[in-house]
Design a protein around this motif. Structure first.
Motif: not given
Length: 238
Positions: A133-138, A151-152, A158-161
């Motif tokens: 989904l492009g939420v993560l990248r390897i 956004a996901f 869940i606050d990513v920053p």
């Protein structure tokens, strides 16, 4: 004087089936009393005390007193990661019977807690789907938050920053010992598991690392993650 790492101390601590059972019981991230660990390892409380002293001396576990009880747990997330990696090197012949999804052993393979994040088939499927989904990248052995990541996770509250300012990287790759594929660990994976438990998508099982996927959980994993129930419950997947 030798300067090599004392792997012999770690090896000696792991070279007993009762001690490894105790460690596996703790791998769900929770703390346990001596009697609870003795029951899990099917040994006496006195014998468990001896084993726990050796595990703590090797730096694999820690203990804390609360009231009249002493609780034991895995010493740190780093220790849990090493134990999971060692498990991935262990023989898997005994897992063949558990591939039958109607047997109790299949629950641990389907979904379980790996210290503080989701492991098993569900953990691997979540990781693969978030990458798709492009939420993560390897990038090689490094996993990062992708273009769609904030956004996901914002939708999941869940606050990513805030996670990103931690001294620890928000995400790491962890080799799943039953699936032999990668799942995610680290603060963001911990936050995700906490969310699934809080929202009753997953439930802990008594006396087991297995996580029960609720009916609501199956719906959410299909609707929000794009993971069909058949993939989670099946015996193989892409």
């Amino acid at each position: 004087m030798t300067v090599e790492p004392r792997l012999d101390i770690i090896g000696a601590a792991l070279a007993d089936v009762s001690r490894t059972r105790i460690l596996c019981e703790m791998m769900d991230g929770r703390a346990y009393t001596n009697k609870e660990l003795a029951s899990a390892a099917e040994i006496s409380a006195q014998t468990a005390s001896v084993h726990l002293k050796q595990l703590q001396a090797a730096g694999l576990t820690s203990s804390i007193r609360s009231g009249r009880c002493v609780y034991h747990r895995i010493a740190s997330e780093d220790v849990a990661s090493v134990l999971e990696a060692l498990a991935s090197l262990s023989p898997t012949d005994h897992l063949y019977r558990a591939k039958n999804r109607y047997l109790p052993e299949a629950n641990t393979m389907r979904a379980r807690s790996c210290y503080n994040h989701i492991a098993g088939r569900l953990g691997v499927l979540i990781t693969n789907r978030l990458i798709a989904l492009g939420v993560l990248r390897i990038q090689g052995e490094v996993v990062e938050i992708g273009a769609m990541g904030e956004a996901f996770f914002s939708k999941l509250e869940i606050d990513v920053p805030n996670l990103s300012i931690s001294l620890k990287p928000p995400l790491k790759l962890c080799l799943d010992w039953t699936e032999r594929r990668q799942h995610i660990s680290g603060p963001l994976a911990t936050a995700l598991m906490e969310k699934t438990l809080k929202m009753n998508w997953l439930e802990r099982r008594t006396g087991s690392r297995a996580l029960l996927i609720t009916e609501l959980g199956y719906e959410v994993f299909e609707h929000d993650f794009g993971i069909a129930r058949e993939l989670i419950d099946g015996t193989d997947y892409p």
